[in-house]
Write a protein that holds these residues in place. Structure first.
Motif, PDB file in Angstrom:
ATOM      1  N   SER A   8      37.291  33.762  -6.914  1.00 38.88           N
ATOM      2  CA  SER A   8      38.686  33.401  -7.167  1.00 38.88           C
ATOM      3  C   SER A   8      38.878  31.904  -7.387  1.00 38.88           C
ATOM      4  O   SER A   8      39.936  31.471  -7.846  1.00 38.88           O
ATOM      5  N   HIS A   9      37.874  31.115  -7.061  1.00 32.57           N
ATOM      6  CA  HIS A   9      37.959  29.659  -7.253  1.00 32.57           C
ATOM      7  C   HIS A   9      37.433  29.229  -8.623  1.00 32.57           C
ATOM      8  O   HIS A   9      37.601  28.062  -9.005  1.00 32.57           O
TER       9      HIS A   9
ATOM     10  N   CYS B 268      40.142  42.316  -1.850  1.00 27.42           N
ATOM     11  CA  CYS B 268      40.625  40.942  -1.849  1.00 27.42           C
ATOM     12  C   CYS B 268      41.443  40.690  -0.582  1.00 27.42           C
ATOM     13  O   CYS B 268      42.340  41.470  -0.236  1.00 27.42           O
ATOM     14  N   SER B 269      41.152  39.601   0.101  1.00 26.30           N
ATOM     15  CA  SER B 269      41.832  39.307   1.367  1.00 26.30           C
ATOM     16  C   SER B 269      43.263  38.827   1.125  1.00 26.30           C
ATOM     17  O   SER B 269      43.615  38.355   0.040  1.00 26.30           O
TER      18      SER B 269
ATOM     19  N   ASP C  37      34.505  37.900   0.985  1.00 30.06           N
ATOM     20  CA  ASP C  37      33.980  36.529   0.887  1.00 30.06           C
ATOM     21  C   ASP C  37      33.543  36.197  -0.539  1.00 30.06           C
ATOM     22  O   ASP C  37      33.823  35.104  -1.043  1.00 30.06           O
TER      23      ASP C  37
ATOM     24  N   THR D   4      43.339  35.137   0.142  1.00 26.42           N
ATOM     25  CA  THR D   4      42.998  34.901  -1.271  1.00 26.42           C
ATOM     26  C   THR D   4      44.156  35.299  -2.166  1.00 26.42           C
ATOM     27  O   THR D   4      44.494  34.583  -3.124  1.00 26.42           O
TER      28      THR D   4
ATOM     29  N   ARG E 273      39.643  35.835 -12.091  1.00 21.08           N
ATOM     30  CA  ARG E 273      40.579  35.673 -10.969  1.00 21.08           C
ATOM     31  C   ARG E 273      41.586  36.829 -10.934  1.00 21.08           C
ATOM     32  O   ARG E 273      41.964  37.301  -9.859  1.00 21.08           O
TER      33      ARG E 273
ATOM     34  N   ARG F 222      46.848  32.641  -2.143  1.00 23.46           N
ATOM     35  CA  ARG F 222      46.484  31.474  -2.961  1.00 23.46           C
ATOM     36  C   ARG F 222      46.617  31.793  -4.443  1.00 23.46           C
ATOM     37  O   ARG F 222      47.117  30.983  -5.226  1.00 23.46           O
ATOM     38  N   LEU F 223      46.155  32.995  -4.851  1.00 23.79           N
ATOM     39  CA  LEU F 223      46.249  33.377  -6.256  1.00 23.79           C
ATOM     40  C   LEU F 223      47.690  33.588  -6.703  1.00 23.79           C
ATOM     41  O   LEU F 223      47.977  33.550  -7.911  1.00 23.79           O
TER      42      LEU F 223
ATOM     43  N   ASP G 154      36.514  35.873  -2.767  1.00 24.19           N
ATOM     44  CA  ASP G 154      37.138  34.562  -2.581  1.00 24.19           C
ATOM     45  C   ASP G 154      36.386  33.496  -3.368  1.00 24.19           C
ATOM     46  O   ASP G 154      36.999  32.623  -4.001  1.00 24.19           O
TER      47      ASP G 154
END
Length: 206
Positions: free
Chosen positions: A153-154, A181-182, A147, A185, A172, A188-189, A150
């Protein structure tokens, strides 16, 4: 400053010192709670305001102050001297609340980011006062949860879009390389604007 003013200043100081020591060692939880919750004087009343914040430091550092009052101070106080006392509290929830406080100095956030308890460290990583060095170390830490990774990572994208491009991309990238890291995530990355971040995702996905 004339002699009368000097004498008056000494008279004002001694009672403050005495009261501070009494509160620091007091076992009267009701008295400590009253001081913790008492509204502060206006800042325009400089002497009274300074006295009140000094006494709050003594209350914050006393483990006989009820837990709910220490949590209240940790959440609401903007004063470094009070937050420093609370950052050393034996109770993990109090330190976590200090770590969340947006009025923390960045060096205090940095210290809490190295706390022995994970939830305190992660609260510090989410604090807007956290330095990029601390954020990078948190993103690299294999104990940081999915969590919080994540959240990190934004940075520089959805959150803090005006952040330094290179520093936020480094964070990131570290998130992408972190084993916690999920999958969501990582996916998205994989579309990140930074080539270094995308390459890190590719290395994780094989």
């Amino acid at each position: 400053m004339n002699q009368n003013e000097t004498d008056q200043r000494s008279e004002d100081f001694e009672p403050l010192t005495d009261t501070y020591e009494e509160l620091r060692h007091s076992e009267d939880s009701d008295e400590l709670s009253r001081f913790a919750r008492e509204p502060l004087p206006p800042r325009s009343e400089q002497a009274a305001f300074s006295r009140a914040t000094a006494l709050l430091e003594a209350v914050a550092g006393n483990q006989h102050t009820p837990l709910e009052d220490r949590l209240f101070l940790a959440e609401t106080m903007p004063f470094p001297n009070v937050l420093i006392k609370l950052s050393k509290d034996d109770n993990d929830d109090v330190r976590q609340m200090v770590a969340r406080n947006p009025d923390d100095k960045n060096w205090l956030v940095g210290r809490l980011a190295k706390d022995r308890v994970g939830k305190v460290r992660e609260a510090a990583l989410r604090n807007s006062q956290a330095s990029w060095k601390i954020r990078l170390e948190g993103a690299q830490d294999p104990e940081t949860t999915a969590d919080t990774l994540d959240f990190l990572s934004h940075l520089g994208v959805e959150s803090e879009p005006d952040a330094p491009v290179i520093l936020s991309a480094m964070v990131r990238r570290a998130v992408a390389l972190n084993p916690n890291c999920s999958q969501a995530t990582l996916e998205r990355l994989a579309e990140d604007a930074s080539l270094d971040v995308r390459h890190a995702v590719e290395s994780r996905l094989g």
